[in-house]
Scaffold this motif. Structure first.
Motif, mmCIF file in Angstrom:
data_model
loop_
_atom_site.group_PDB
_atom_site.id
_atom_site.type_symbol
_atom_site.label_atom_id
_atom_site.label_comp_id
_atom_site.label_asym_id
_atom_site.label_seq_id
_atom_site.Cartn_x
_atom_site.Cartn_y
_atom_site.Cartn_z
ATOM 1 N N ALA A 227 0.804 -1.216 0.000
ATOM 2 C CA ALA A 227 0.000 0.000 0.000
ATOM 3 C C ALA A 227 0.838 1.267 0.000
ATOM 4 C CB ALA A 227 -0.943 0.000 1.211
ATOM 5 N N VAL A 228 1.965 1.270 0.703
ATOM 6 C CA VAL A 228 2.792 2.476 0.780
ATOM 7 C C VAL A 228 3.278 2.881 -0.614
ATOM 8 C CG1 VAL A 228 5.002 3.373 1.589
ATOM 9 C CG2 VAL A 228 3.496 2.183 3.181
ATOM 10 N N VAL A 229 3.762 1.908 -1.379
ATOM 11 C CA VAL A 229 4.234 2.204 -2.737
ATOM 12 C C VAL A 229 3.060 2.550 -3.643
ATOM 13 C CG1 VAL A 229 5.405 1.246 -4.750
ATOM 14 C CG2 VAL A 229 6.241 0.726 -2.467
ATOM 15 N N TYR A 230 1.991 1.795 -3.541
ATOM 16 C CA TYR A 230 0.804 2.001 -4.378
ATOM 17 C C TYR A 230 0.247 3.407 -4.195
ATOM 18 C CZ TYR A 230 -3.968 1.127 -6.111
ATOM 19 O OH TYR A 230 -5.160 1.196 -6.780
ATOM 20 N N THR A 231 0.107 3.824 -2.943
ATOM 21 C CA THR A 231 -0.474 5.142 -2.685
ATOM 22 C C THR A 231 0.484 6.272 -3.014
ATOM 23 O OG1 THR A 231 0.198 4.952 -0.359
ATOM 24 C CG2 THR A 231 -2.044 4.284 -0.905
ATOM 25 N N SER A 232 1.771 6.074 -2.776
ATOM 26 C CA SER A 232 2.747 7.134 -3.026
ATOM 27 C C SER A 232 2.861 7.461 -4.509
ATOM 28 C CB SER A 232 4.123 6.717 -2.485
ATOM 29 O OG SER A 232 4.068 6.515 -1.087
ATOM 30 N N LEU A 233 2.813 6.436 -5.353
ATOM 31 C CA LEU A 233 2.939 6.662 -6.792
ATOM 32 C C LEU A 233 1.625 7.062 -7.444
ATOM 33 C CD1 LEU A 233 5.302 3.743 -7.895
ATOM 34 C CD2 LEU A 233 5.853 6.170 -7.678
ATOM 35 N N GLY A 234 0.494 6.790 -6.759
ATOM 36 C CA GLY A 234 -0.806 7.052 -7.362
ATOM 37 C C GLY A 234 -1.020 8.507 -7.718
ATOM 38 N N ILE A 235 -0.592 9.430 -6.853
ATOM 39 C CA ILE A 235 -0.841 10.855 -7.090
ATOM 40 C C ILE A 235 -0.051 11.392 -8.285
ATOM 41 C CG2 ILE A 235 -0.638 13.162 -6.090
ATOM 42 C CD1 ILE A 235 -1.342 11.919 -3.387
ATOM 43 N N PRO A 236 1.281 11.175 -8.374
ATOM 44 C CA PRO A 236 1.984 11.678 -9.558
ATOM 45 C C PRO A 236 1.511 11.030 -10.864
ATOM 46 C CG PRO A 236 3.457 10.350 -8.180
ATOM 47 C CD PRO A 236 2.229 10.617 -7.386
ATOM 48 N N ILE A 237 1.140 9.747 -10.827
ATOM 49 C CA ILE A 237 0.631 9.114 -12.048
ATOM 50 C C ILE A 237 -0.720 9.708 -12.427
ATOM 51 C CG2 ILE A 237 -0.167 6.946 -13.061
ATOM 52 C CD1 ILE A 237 1.959 5.498 -11.443
ATOM 53 N N ALA A 238 -1.564 9.987 -11.418
ATOM 54 C CA ALA A 238 -2.854 10.625 -11.691
ATOM 55 C C ALA A 238 -2.654 12.028 -12.257
ATOM 56 C CB ALA A 238 -3.685 10.678 -10.414
ATOM 57 N N ARG A 239 -1.671 12.745 -11.739
ATOM 58 C CA ARG A 239 -1.347 14.077 -12.261
ATOM 59 C C ARG A 239 -0.957 13.984 -13.733
ATOM 60 N NH1 ARG A 239 -2.161 19.420 -12.093
ATOM 61 N NH2 ARG A 239 -0.263 20.645 -12.364
ATOM 62 N N TRP A 240 -0.201 12.962 -14.059
ATOM 63 C CA TRP A 240 0.177 12.688 -15.450
ATOM 64 C C TRP A 240 -1.079 12.405 -16.277
ATOM 65 C CZ3 TRP A 240 3.210 7.630 -16.989
ATOM 66 C CH2 TRP A 240 3.518 7.683 -18.352
ATOM 67 N N ALA A 241 -2.010 11.606 -15.738
ATOM 68 C CA ALA A 241 -3.233 11.256 -16.467
ATOM 69 C C ALA A 241 -4.117 12.480 -16.693
ATOM 70 C CB ALA A 241 -4.010 10.188 -15.711
ATOM 71 N N ASP A 242 -4.088 13.459 -15.779
ATOM 72 C CA ASP A 242 -4.897 14.666 -15.929
ATOM 73 C C ASP A 242 -4.347 15.620 -16.986
ATOM 74 O OD1 ASP A 242 -7.125 14.387 -14.335
ATOM 75 O OD2 ASP A 242 -6.163 15.165 -12.531
#
Length: 444
Positions: A66-81
């Motif tokens: 979860a720590v890795v999953y959640t930490s990377l989720g925000i920058p990847i989502a920023r990329w998707a936006d």
């Protein structure tokens, strides 16, 4: 929602593309949860083979991932936006990574190697859900988004079902190592299919509405992280729904790991029996509950927004007595009660993520979803399996082999917490939707 295949260029071709996109995203999400959840059914043989304790099982299945999953989720989502990004490519690449790392779990020789492999799975899976929700938001009209999000969310119980069944049967037949490899390799092939069959609406001129949205998004400046955070924190509904979903996930992921172990230790079921009896029943229950959440969102929530949040509040409150009965009874009582609980727990998905589509501006949706997932997975996936594993170890000197059962009694009682949080969200959603409609009218 089954797609009717038509030649390209016909009048129904755009609708066909939407349906194909939704079906493939559903399959991707199912693979997401097959690879994430298969470790649950394999936890007991992994523990025996690698010499682990319950706390290490909780860490391996929860917090480290979860720590890795959640930490990377925000920058990847920023990329998707970013209007120039290709969300299909993000999802396909993520799928290839997490599928390959799942296969590598099968060659782990000790706790640390398994932990690193599971971290690799978390790295890949971080790119799936935010980009998928953003893609759905740009593909499906507002009045159908609740059902579309629920359809995508069906991948959770379907993937969990197949993970339990395939993992249990293969572990008994050929061992847990082959089970990891068998579910990992097909995901790499699916990644290639997704890349070639799904078009990014931002770059696909055949979808007129998507093209119009692209033109609008390019004309307007992209929201910054600070602006997105300010927007979501201004919404009490978003905050209460995120916390409610986090506790649903805390209980769901915790029970997902320990329910199978409970059936093995307390009721003496084999891995195959757990996969077929519990895995299938809980998976089908989850499918029914997730569909029900999407149906109530579109059927009643559009007319009276309070129902968006009341449905998961009532559902989670009902899980409390159902789970206590299931954990206290014999196996023929436990299985149907756990199935019914899984159905009720699935109701939250579409209303929770649907409210993001309703309340958050399009330029911030993927990041808003990632912020919700950050909290949900850090609390739910990160702490649920771990804390119930620690509790089981603490109770072991007194309860012996029944320590898992007693830790699950605690989990059952905690269903009151998300019920209260969703009830609080229901008190604010009507007002916030009216305020957003007024702002949108003023800007148009």
């Amino acid at each position: 929602m089954s797609p009717t295949l038509l030649p390209p260029g016909t009048a129904a071709d755009p609708q066909q593309r939407v349906r194909v996109t939704l079906w493939l995203l559903l399959i991707v999400n199912a693979f997401n949860f097959v690879d994430r959840q298969i470790v649950n059914i394999l936890a007991e043989p992994i523990k025996n083979d690698l010499g682990l304790n319950d706390t290490q099982i909780g860490l391996m299945t929860g917090l480290a991932f979860a720590v890795v999953y959640t930490s990377l989720g925000i920058p990847i989502a920023r990329w998707a936006d970013n209007p120039k990004s290709n969300r299909v490519g993000i999802i396909a690449g993520s799928l290839a990574i997490w599928s390959g790392m799942t296969a590598i779990c099968g060659v782990a020789q000790n706790f640390w190697q398994m932990l690193l492999a599971r971290i690799g799975v978390g790295i890949g899976e971080a790119g799936c859900t935010p980009a998928s929700h953003s893609l759905i938001g740009d593909t499906v009209p507002p009045e159908k988004r609740g059902s579309a999000i629920a359809f995508f969310g069906l991948g959770i119980p379907i993937g969990s079902l197949f993970g339990m069944v395939i993992g249990g049967v293969l572990a008994d037949a050929v061992g847990w190592r082959i089970a990891f490899m068998a579910v990992g390799v097909p995901g790499v092939i699916l990644a290639l299919l997704l890349w070639f069959l799904v078009k990014e609406p931002r770059k696909d001129g055949t979808l007129a509405e998507a093209a119009a949205r692209l033109k609008q998004s390019q004309a307007a400046p992209r929201a910054s992280i600070r602006e997105t955070i300010a927007e979501v924190l201004s919404s009490k509904v978003f905050i209460y729904a995120t916390l409610g979903a986090s506790f649903v996930a805390f209980l769901g992921y915790g029970k997902g790991v320990w329910n199978g172990i409970f059936l093995i230790r307390t009721h003496g079921l084999s891995l195959t029996e757990v996969g077929l009896l519990y895995g299938v029943s809980a998976g089908l229950g989850g499918v029914a509950g997730t569909w029900l959440g999407g149906w109530t969102s579109d059927k009643f929530g559009i007319r009276k927004p309070v129902h968006y949040m009341l449905a998961p509040a009532v559902a989670m409150l009902l899980t409390v007595p159902i789970l206590l009965i299931g954990y206290a009874g014999p196996v023929w009582v436990a299985i149907p009660m756990l199935c019914l609980s899984a159905a009720l727990s699935g109701v939250y998905y579409a209303p929770t993520f649907g409210c993001v589509q309703l309340l958050i501006s399009p330029a911030s949706r993927a990041v808003a979803v990632s912020l919700m997932l950050f909290t949900l997975n850090l609390i739910g996936l990160g702490l649920g399996p771990l804390l119930f594993g620690i509790l089981s170890d603490l109770l072991a000197p007194m309860a012996g082999s029944e320590s898992v059962r007693w830790s699950l009694y605690v989990a059952g009682c905690m269903g009151v917490i998300p019920a209260v949080l969703y009830w609080l969200a229901s008190k604010n959603i009507g007002r916030e939707l009216n305020e957003k409609a007024a702002r949108d009218t003023a800007l148009s």
